[in-house]
Design an enzyme around this catalytic site. Structure first.
Site, PDB file in Angstrom:
ATOM      1  N   ASP A  21      -4.109   5.751  11.385  1.00  0.00           N
ATOM      2  CA  ASP A  21      -3.128   5.351  10.374  1.00  0.00           C
ATOM      3  C   ASP A  21      -1.930   6.288  10.502  1.00  0.00           C
ATOM      4  O   ASP A  21      -1.990   7.451  10.097  1.00  0.00           O
ATOM      5  CB  ASP A  21      -3.755   5.435   8.976  1.00  0.00           C
ATOM      6  CG  ASP A  21      -2.771   5.007   7.889  1.00  0.00           C
ATOM      7  OD1 ASP A  21      -1.591   4.764   8.210  1.00  0.00           O
ATOM      8  OD2 ASP A  21      -3.190   4.905   6.717  1.00  0.00           O
ATOM      9  N   HIS A  48       0.649   5.325   6.377  1.00  0.00           N
ATOM     10  CA  HIS A  48       0.471   5.929   5.050  1.00  0.00           C
ATOM     11  C   HIS A  48       0.514   7.450   5.166  1.00  0.00           C
ATOM     12  O   HIS A  48       0.569   7.993   6.261  1.00  0.00           O
ATOM     13  CB  HIS A  48      -0.865   5.463   4.453  1.00  0.00           C
ATOM     14  CG  HIS A  48      -0.945   3.974   4.328  1.00  0.00           C
ATOM     15  ND1 HIS A  48      -1.573   3.181   5.253  1.00  0.00           N
ATOM     16  CD2 HIS A  48      -0.432   3.142   3.413  1.00  0.00           C
ATOM     17  CE1 HIS A  48      -1.449   1.918   4.907  1.00  0.00           C
ATOM     18  NE2 HIS A  48      -0.756   1.864   3.788  1.00  0.00           N
ATOM     19  N   SER A  58       0.815  -1.211   0.000  1.00  0.00           N
ATOM     20  CA  SER A  58       0.000   0.000   0.000  1.00  0.00           C
ATOM     21  C   SER A  58       0.854   1.270   0.000  1.00  0.00           C
ATOM     22  O   SER A  58       0.343   2.344  -0.306  1.00  0.00           O
ATOM     23  CB  SER A  58      -0.942  -0.003   1.202  1.00  0.00           C
ATOM     24  OG  SER A  58      -0.220  -0.251   2.388  1.00  0.00           O
TER      25      SER A  58
END
Ligand SMILES: *[C@@H]1O[C@H](CO)[C@@H](O)[C@H](O)[C@H]1NC(C)=O
Ligand SMILES: *[C@@H]1O[C@H](CO)[C@@H](O)[C@H](O)[C@H]1NC(C)=O
Ligand SMILES: *[C@@H]1O[C@H](CO)[C@@H](O)[C@H](O)[C@H]1NC(C)=O
Ligand SMILES: *[C@@H]1O[C@H](CO)[C@@H](O)[C@H](O)[C@H]1NC(C)=O
Length: 440
Positions: free
Chosen positions: A411, A414, A157
């Site tokens: 998160d 990311h 990702s």
């Protein structure tokens, strides 16, 4: 099969390693919730069977100093390339080139502004390398450089995050058309910028080597990885790619059983089996050796193929400060200042492995007379200094609409889009320019 394989690394401190593995095994369990694909994975093309015995180890690779990464190709009559990895973040009033409204391809979890992230200070910083300036990103130059070419992002990702940043940056100049998608959550996608006949795609291959990902549907609670075989999902496409950006790392922290030459080499964080605990550093190195060997071999075996540029984006550190499911897991609003944050052992080690393996492969590639170039896009330090650039709780829309909750998923891995990861692509553009100039 009982021994660990440490011969590619200096005899470091095993206790430190073990502590690290234990620590990151726990972290990886938390991170699992973040890797955003809780649903069973769709893996039509993966087989269980490793290919014929292929792995050879480049014996001297670990002796190559990391400073040589990406300098394998002789630079004729030109100044040495800028070391983009050395520098600092400086305030920049310009702000981002796009936003969550103007760019339609931002993945929901990274669309921080649209999700109500209130502060915007993190958008006003620019990376200033010590030796050079990075020009403002020019989407038209980038598109011209990839005219009639295919650029693929291959990995997990983080690869997708970088791809989505690039799509947003480029679509300020020209609109891409999504021409292909496949896989759960569209893990394989391809866009064409018709005005330039430029293709940009993304391949979901979080290990780069063959394997089966853990999932409910496969009944596996750990990954099974075959370190001596490259993942066909990218390898079989390589001949048709002009540029590839590999970006992996975090998935190696998860529980996994590792195979080499059809037998079990060991495992990471799988106490239910009686395999040797081998951590993830040595297997990460082996996965890169296999990957880059596949790249060079395929390049030799198809001499008619066009010039190829392969880039490895180095490991991007996570910034969890508190518990991953509590408010304020990555609360910083500004970059770290110089000297404020040391790189942690695990982040440094993952980067070092990539940089060393790229340097070794770049030396091989340099023998191709310009047909193949391999370089590292060394972002680990840039990324480390940006604890403020993650979605945190804003991976979901308006997480505090009903007040601050007991638990909130964060998160801190990311990057928000727009955000610091746009800089990775500004540097990528400079690397591509250089490649073109050297080859012309
Ligand atoms: C696997 O095979 C390769 C090539 O034959 C060899 O170099 C390597 O040491 C083997 N690995 C193991 C774990 O036996
Ligand atoms: C997003 O970008 C568009 C186009 O540049 C601009 O008109 C709009 O005001 C921006 N929105 C925000 C919230 O900054
Ligand atoms: C368009 O780009 C592809 C690579 O993505 C290339 O194979 C093809 O030749 C290009 N078409 C033209 C007309 O140049
Ligand atoms: C695990 O491996 C060790 C060493 O090879 C062996 O002595 C032991 O009997 C094994 N235990 C099980 C449960 O298989």
């Amino acid at each position: 099969m009982g021994t660990t394989h440490h011969h590619h690394q200096p005899p470091t401190f095993p206790t430190k390693k073990l502590i690290t593995w234990g620590l990151y095994a726990l972290l990886s369990l938390a991170l699992l919730h973040l890797y955003l694909f809780p649903v069973p994975l769709n893996q039509p093309k993966v087989t269980n069977h490793p290919r014929s015995q292929k792995t050879t180890t480049t014996s001297s690779s670990s002796l190559i100093p990391s400073s040589q990464a990406g300098k394998g190709v002789e630079q004729r009559r030109r100044s040495p390339p800028c070391d983009y990895s050395d520098g600092r973040w400086v305030p920049d009033a310009r702000g981002p080139r796009y936003n969550g409204t103007s760019c339609s391809t931002i993945k929901d979890g990274q669309n921080c502004m649209a999700h109500g992230r209130p502060d915007t200070g993190y958008l006003y910083w620019r990376w200033r390398p010590s030796q050079c300036q990075i020009p403002a990103f020019d989407p038209t130059s980038f598109l011209q450089l990839i005219q009639n070419k295919h650029l693929a992002f291959v990995g997990d990702s983080m690869a997708r995050n970088q791809l989505e940043s690039l799509l947003c940056l480029l679509s300020t100049a020209s609109s891409p058309e999504l021409v292909y998608r496949d896989g759960e959550e569209n893990k394989f996608r391809r866009w064409v910028f018709h005005a330039y006949n430029a293709t940009v795609s993304v391949f979901w291959c979080p290990f780069l080597v063959k394997g089966i990902e853990k999932s409910a549907s496969s009944g596996l609670n750990h990954n099974k990885l075959y370190l001596d075989s490259a993942d066909d999902r990218w390898a079989s496409e390589l001949d048709r790619l002009d540029m590839a950006v590999f970006s992996v790392g975090h998935w190696f922290l998860h529980p996994a059983v590792y195979y080499e030459n059809k037998s079990v080499l060991g495992c990471h964080h799988c106490p239910e089996f009686n395999h040797t605990e081998i951590g993830f550093f040595d297997v990460f190195r082996k996965a890169f050796k296999t990957t880059l060997k596949e790249v060079t071999e395929r390049s030799w075996s198809s001499p008619s193929s066009s010039e190829k540029f392969v880039v490895v984006t180095t490991f991007s550190p996570a910034h969890f400060e508190g518990e991953w499911d509590k408010f304020g897991a990555c609360p910083k609003k500004e970059p770290y200042r110089e000297g404020e944050k040391e790189m942690e052992y695990m982040d440094a080690e993952m980067r070092k492995i990539e940089v060393e393996e790229v340097a070794a492969a770049a030396k091989e590639a340099a023998k191709s007379g310009g047909r193949l170039r391999i370089e590292a896009l060394d972002v680990t330090k840039l990324a480390l200094l940006r604890p403020d650039g993650h979605p945190g709780p804003y991976m979901y829309p308006n997480p505090f609409a009903d007040g601050i909750k007991e638990k909130v998923q964060n998160d801190c891995v990311h990057w928000c889009l727009p955000g610091p990861i746009d800089t990775w692509n500004e540097i990528l553009l400079e690397m591509i320019k250089r490649w073109k100039e050297d080859n012309s």
